[in-house]
Design a protein around this motif. Structure first.
Motif, PDB file in Angstrom:
ATOM      1  N   ALA A 268       0.829  -1.203   0.000  1.00 52.00           N
ATOM      2  CA  ALA A 268       0.000   0.000   0.000  1.00 52.00           C
ATOM      3  C   ALA A 268       0.867   1.257   0.000  1.00 52.00           C
ATOM      4  CB  ALA A 268      -0.917  -0.014   1.218  1.00 52.00           C
ATOM      5  N   PRO A 269       0.314   2.388  -0.463  1.00 46.03           N
ATOM      6  CA  PRO A 269       1.108   3.622  -0.533  1.00 46.03           C
ATOM      7  C   PRO A 269       1.727   4.044   0.795  1.00 46.03           C
ATOM      8  CG  PRO A 269      -0.918   3.873  -1.777  1.00 46.03           C
ATOM      9  CD  PRO A 269      -1.021   2.562  -1.074  1.00 46.03           C
ATOM     10  N   ASN A 270       1.077   3.729   1.911  1.00 44.58           N
ATOM     11  CA  ASN A 270       1.633   4.074   3.222  1.00 44.58           C
ATOM     12  C   ASN A 270       2.283   2.886   3.919  1.00 44.58           C
ATOM     13  OD1 ASN A 270      -0.543   2.534   3.974  1.00 44.58           O
ATOM     14  ND2 ASN A 270      -1.506   4.087   5.275  1.00 44.58           N
ATOM     15  N   GLY A 271       2.400   1.752   3.222  1.00 44.82           N
ATOM     16  CA  GLY A 271       3.069   0.578   3.773  1.00 44.82           C
ATOM     17  C   GLY A 271       2.250  -0.249   4.729  1.00 44.82           C
ATOM     18  N   SER A 272       0.950   0.017   4.834  1.00 46.63           N
ATOM     19  CA  SER A 272       0.135  -0.642   5.859  1.00 46.63           C
ATOM     20  C   SER A 272      -0.297  -2.057   5.490  1.00 46.63           C
ATOM     21  CB  SER A 272      -1.113   0.196   6.160  1.00 46.63           C
ATOM     22  OG  SER A 272      -1.940   0.294   4.998  1.00 46.63           O
ATOM     23  N   HIS A 273      -0.520  -2.311   4.206  1.00 48.60           N
ATOM     24  CA  HIS A 273      -1.062  -3.587   3.758  1.00 48.60           C
ATOM     25  C   HIS A 273      -0.277  -4.100   2.553  1.00 48.60           C
ATOM     26  CE1 HIS A 273      -4.374  -2.077   6.194  1.00 48.60           C
ATOM     27  NE2 HIS A 273      -4.944  -3.267   6.155  1.00 48.60           N
ATOM     28  N   VAL A 274      -0.407  -5.406   2.314  1.00 46.62           N
ATOM     29  CA  VAL A 274       0.254  -6.050   1.187  1.00 46.62           C
ATOM     30  C   VAL A 274      -0.742  -6.931   0.457  1.00 46.62           C
ATOM     31  CG1 VAL A 274       2.137  -7.564   0.459  1.00 46.62           C
ATOM     32  CG2 VAL A 274       2.469  -6.037   2.401  1.00 46.62           C
ATOM     33  N   VAL A 275      -0.692  -6.887  -0.882  1.00 42.75           N
ATOM     34  CA  VAL A 275      -1.421  -7.835  -1.730  1.00 42.75           C
ATOM     35  C   VAL A 275      -0.404  -8.801  -2.299  1.00 42.75           C
ATOM     36  CG1 VAL A 275      -2.805  -8.103  -3.821  1.00 42.75           C
ATOM     37  CG2 VAL A 275      -3.244  -6.180  -2.283  1.00 42.75           C
TER      38      VAL A 275
ATOM     39  N   LEU B  14      -5.057 -10.177   0.575  1.00 42.97           N
ATOM     40  CA  LEU B  14      -4.822  -8.914   1.245  1.00 42.97           C
ATOM     41  C   LEU B  14      -4.570  -9.164   2.724  1.00 42.97           C
ATOM     42  CD1 LEU B  14      -4.923  -5.746   1.389  1.00 42.97           C
ATOM     43  CD2 LEU B  14      -7.376  -6.005   1.884  1.00 42.97           C
ATOM     44  N   THR B  15      -3.430  -8.692   3.227  1.00 35.67           N
ATOM     45  CA  THR B  15      -3.119  -8.775   4.649  1.00 35.67           C
ATOM     46  C   THR B  15      -2.478  -7.467   5.094  1.00 35.67           C
ATOM     47  OG1 THR B  15      -0.859  -9.622   4.366  1.00 35.67           O
ATOM     48  CG2 THR B  15      -2.632 -11.259   4.418  1.00 35.67           C
ATOM     49  N   THR B  16      -2.329  -7.294   6.403  1.00 36.44           N
ATOM     50  CA  THR B  16      -1.502  -6.202   6.885  1.00 36.44           C
ATOM     51  C   THR B  16      -0.044  -6.554   6.612  1.00 36.44           C
ATOM     52  OG1 THR B  16      -1.389  -7.133   9.111  1.00 36.44           O
ATOM     53  CG2 THR B  16      -3.164  -5.548   8.652  1.00 36.44           C
ATOM     54  N   PHE B  17       0.843  -5.572   6.735  1.00 39.50           N
ATOM     55  CA  PHE B  17       2.248  -5.786   6.391  1.00 39.50           C
ATOM     56  C   PHE B  17       2.932  -6.754   7.344  1.00 39.50           C
ATOM     57  CE2 PHE B  17       2.755  -2.716   9.749  1.00 39.50           C
ATOM     58  CZ  PHE B  17       3.999  -2.982  10.309  1.00 39.50           C
ATOM     59  N   ASP B  18       2.348  -6.989   8.512  1.00 38.19           N
ATOM     60  CA  ASP B  18       2.993  -7.811   9.536  1.00 38.19           C
ATOM     61  C   ASP B  18       2.170  -9.020   9.947  1.00 38.19           C
ATOM     62  OD1 ASP B  18       0.977  -6.410  10.758  1.00 38.19           O
ATOM     63  OD2 ASP B  18       2.208  -5.642  12.415  1.00 38.19           O
ATOM     64  N   SER B  19       1.344  -9.508   9.011  1.00 39.43           N
ATOM     65  CA  SER B  19       0.501 -10.656   9.339  1.00 39.43           C
ATOM     66  C   SER B  19       0.178 -11.431   8.066  1.00 39.43           C
ATOM     67  CB  SER B  19      -0.796 -10.190   9.995  1.00 39.43           C
ATOM     68  OG  SER B  19      -1.709 -11.271  10.148  1.00 39.43           O
ATOM     69  N   SER B  20      -0.020 -12.733   8.218  1.00 37.49           N
ATOM     70  CA  SER B  20      -0.463 -13.560   7.094  1.00 37.49           C
ATOM     71  C   SER B  20      -1.943 -13.890   7.191  1.00 37.49           C
ATOM     72  CB  SER B  20       0.349 -14.857   7.036  1.00 37.49           C
ATOM     73  OG  SER B  20       0.207 -15.590   8.240  1.00 37.49           O
TER      74      SER B  20
ATOM     75  N   ASP C  74     -11.309  -1.978  -7.473  1.00 38.34           N
ATOM     76  CA  ASP C  74     -11.362  -1.078  -6.330  1.00 38.34           C
ATOM     77  C   ASP C  74     -10.950  -1.836  -5.077  1.00 38.34           C
ATOM     78  OD1 ASP C  74     -12.402   0.964  -7.951  1.00 38.34           O
ATOM     79  OD2 ASP C  74     -14.460   0.273  -7.615  1.00 38.34           O
ATOM     80  N   ILE C  75     -10.251  -1.147  -4.166  1.00 43.49           N
ATOM     81  CA  ILE C  75      -9.863  -1.750  -2.900  1.00 43.49           C
ATOM     82  C   ILE C  75     -10.232  -0.781  -1.773  1.00 43.49           C
ATOM     83  CG2 ILE C  75      -7.486  -0.891  -3.050  1.00 43.49           C
ATOM     84  CD1 ILE C  75      -6.640  -3.530  -1.625  1.00 43.49           C
ATOM     85  N   ASP C  76     -10.812  -1.308  -0.703  1.00 47.90           N
ATOM     86  CA  ASP C  76     -11.269  -0.499   0.425  1.00 47.90           C
ATOM     87  C   ASP C  76     -10.668  -1.079   1.700  1.00 47.90           C
ATOM     88  OD1 ASP C  76     -12.597   0.833   2.464  1.00 47.90           O
ATOM     89  OD2 ASP C  76     -14.533   0.829   1.425  1.00 47.90           O
ATOM     90  N   LEU C  77      -9.773  -0.330   2.331  1.00 45.19           N
ATOM     91  CA  LEU C  77      -9.131  -0.816   3.546  1.00 45.19           C
ATOM     92  C   LEU C  77      -9.964  -0.564   4.795  1.00 45.19           C
ATOM     93  CD1 LEU C  77      -5.381   0.099   2.881  1.00 45.19           C
ATOM     94  CD2 LEU C  77      -6.593  -2.057   2.496  1.00 45.19           C
ATOM     95  N   MET C  78     -11.061   0.172   4.666  1.00 46.70           N
ATOM     96  CA  MET C  78     -11.983   0.312   5.786  1.00 46.70           C
ATOM     97  C   MET C  78     -12.815  -0.957   5.954  1.00 46.70           C
ATOM     98  SD  MET C  78     -11.349   3.247   7.093  1.00 46.70           S
ATOM     99  CE  MET C  78     -12.775   3.506   8.135  1.00 46.70           C
ATOM    100  N   THR C  79     -13.200  -1.536   4.828  1.00 50.56           N
ATOM    101  CA  THR C  79     -14.004  -2.766   4.869  1.00 50.56           C
ATOM    102  C   THR C  79     -13.190  -3.999   4.481  1.00 50.56           C
ATOM    103  OG1 THR C  79     -14.729  -2.423   2.568  1.00 50.56           O
ATOM    104  CG2 THR C  79     -16.094  -1.471   4.322  1.00 50.56           C
ATOM    105  N   ASN C  80     -11.902  -3.792   4.137  1.00 48.38           N
ATOM    106  CA  ASN C  80     -11.026  -4.888   3.695  1.00 48.38           C
ATOM    107  C   ASN C  80     -11.703  -5.698   2.589  1.00 48.38           C
ATOM    108  OD1 ASN C  80      -8.887  -4.320   5.502  1.00 48.38           O
ATOM    109  ND2 ASN C  80     -10.007  -5.338   7.153  1.00 48.38           N
ATOM    110  N   SER C  81     -11.919  -5.032   1.458  1.00 49.78           N
ATOM    111  CA  SER C  81     -12.655  -5.690   0.387  1.00 49.78           C
ATOM    112  C   SER C  81     -12.165  -5.233  -0.980  1.00 49.78           C
ATOM    113  CB  SER C  81     -14.152  -5.384   0.511  1.00 49.78           C
ATOM    114  OG  SER C  81     -14.382  -3.985   0.408  1.00 49.78           O
TER     115      SER C  81
END
Length: 493
Positions: free
Chosen positions: A195-202, A214-220, A267-274
């Motif tokens: 993600a642009p701010n490094g929070s999530h990874v696809v 889709l996960t956070t940068f520090d979790s599978s 489209d990707i939405d990190l508020m709803t993780n979808s």
């Protein structure tokens, strides 16, 4: 008193009509066709600058503007906004010939950020700070890891997602400032997007499941999965505004080697993780059936991408194109590819584009890999052995659908010539804290840079200057541009 054209001299590099930024090492002018004892008159001039020099430059002829007693390139670029003319005339001891002439454009801004790229020979991802004379190693590999390859860098320069080993290519996240590995689940990934701010990874294309996770940068822990009918998603990339992911849908081959794919958008939405509204925007074309390696412009309104005859770039027939988000305006970047500029065949050796996340000097800037010749310095054109190098092309800030907005590319200074270099991921440098020196607001964690000397601040001056953070055009100082990708930027006239 010359009257006759030069029958022998051929200018090789730079190319006529190249747009150069400020803040880089000057180009090495290269030409063929002269003799060992020939004398050259080199004349560079713009409205407020003029250089005249007489030099013996034996073959292979390569000329760098002098750095002592004055750095000529620095003074030329600092004194010039717009066109600079360059004439090179030859005297062979008996006769003087008319000059060969080029026109370059100097953009009124320094390039910024850091380029993270893969040195294929060494199996390492290195970083090259724009303006530096050499790259630096930085990834601290875990024990047992011998190779770092496929990588993606957050636009803000905070974190990197990269694959280790090869083969199943497990993903990891890395702190860009220190090179320390933050997370390594040892799970197959291949290419991934952060993600642009490094929070999530696809991630997840190398497991051949047909789904990107889709996960956070520090979790599978999987928060959402992206699947598409009739194929498998590959080579994902995040838009600068964080609301979309572009990717290729492959319909044959495996995760690394395939020949048929189209460009898709979701489209990707990190508020709803979808994920939502996955759809094709660019189809393949005959002969170049692999449509992939997308990258978003700083304003997230355009996507540069590759059209190739195969997904693996070594010895591929490959071109860089540009599309609007709805696919209604698709154009080949002829000047960036080198059509009509380089020898036929070399104009189809361009691949893996990546935009600088901010617009500077009135242009967007695109890094491209290329296996073309570099003047008379790299001349091997054997597809099995020619070297990949990173080049930069300026893209007009005001893009008109149906026209090529690119300009001839220049070789990126600082990279090593004895390596094959590829996958140049361009991001902002890790941000600076309050009170640290800066060149523009995008250097700073809080987005503002001003003062004499300029330092990072947590609030704007009376208004946002060029390069300072903004949310709307009105936040930018009068005459200092519009708000593009969150920063005040100018557009060329």
């Amino acid at each position: 008193m010359a009257v006759d054209p030069d029958p022998s001299m051929v200018l090789l590099y730079p190319y006529d009509k190249t747009v150069f930024p400020r803040g880089l090492i000057g180009p090495t002018i290269q030409w063929d066709g002269g003799g060992a004892n020939d004398l050259y008159y080199i004349h560079a001039y713009s409205e407020f600058f003029e250089y005249k020099g007489w030099h013996n430059v034996p073959p292979p002829s390569r000329f760098d503007f002098p750095k002592l007693p004055t750095d000529i390139w620095l003074k030329l670029t600092a004194s010039t906004e717009g066109d600079v003319k360059v004439d090179i005339a030859r005297f062979d001891g008996q006769k003087a010939y008319l000059a060969k002439t080029q026109t370059w454009t100097i953009a009124p801004a320094n390039l910024t950020g850091t380029v993270y790229y893969w040195e294929v020979n060494n199996g390492n991802v290195v970083r090259l700070n724009i303006g530096a004379t050499a790259p630096e190693p930085f990834v601290q590999k875990p024990p047992g890891v011998t190779c770092v390859a496929c990588h993606s860098v957050s636009k803000d320069g905070s974190r990197i997602a990269a694959s280790f080993h090869g083969g199943y290519s497990p993903w990891s996240t890395i702190d860009a400032a220190s090179g320390n590995v933050l997370y390594f689940p040892d799970i197959a990934s291949g290419f991934q997007a952060i993600a642009p701010n490094g929070s999530h990874v696809v991630w997840g294309q190398s497991d051949e499941s047909g789904a990107l996770k889709l996960t956070t940068f520090d979790s599978s822990t999987v928060l959402a999965q992206l699947t598409v009918p009739g194929g498998k998603p590959q080579h994902p990339v995040w838009s600068s505004d964080g609301t979309k992911v572009a990717f290729a849908r492959k319909t044959d081959g495996n995760w690394l080697d395939f020949n048929n794919s189209e460009l898709w958008l979701v489209d990707i939405d990190l508020m709803t993780n979808s994920f939502a509204n996955a759809h094709q925007i660019v189809d393949k074309i005959p002969g170049l059936t692999t449509t992939t390696f997308p990258t978003f412009s700083p304003d997230s309104q355009w996507i540069a991408f590759n059209r190739l005859n195969q997904a693996r770039t070594r010895a591929a027939v490959t071109e860089v194109w540009l599309t609007s988000l709805d696919g209604s305006a698709v154009v080949r970047l002829d000047k960036a590819n080198g059509f009509g500029i380089v020898e036929p065949g070399q104009d189809q050796t361009t691949y893996e584009p990546t935009f600088l996340p901010v617009s500077v000097g009135g242009y967007s800037w695109l890094i491209i890999g290329s296996e073309r010749k570099y003047g008379n310095t790299l001349t091997d054109m054997n597809p099995a052995s020619r070297r990949k190098q990173l080049w930069v092309t300026a893209i007009d800030g005001n893009i008109t659908p149906g026209t090529d907005p690119s300009h001839p590319a220049f070789w990126l200074p600082g990279q090593e010539l004895n390596n094959s270099n590829m996958r140049g991921e361009w991001a902002l440098s890790p941000c600076k804290q309050l009170g640290e020196g800066c060149n523009a607001g995008f250097d700073c964690c809080d987005g503002f840079c001003y003062g004499d000397p300029a330092v990072c601040s947590d609030k704007p001056d009376t208004c946002s200057h060029i390069g300072d953070s903004c949310e709307v055009d009105a936040a930018c100082c009068e005459g200092e541009g519009t708000c593009i990708a969150g920063y005040c930027s100018i557009q060329p006239g």
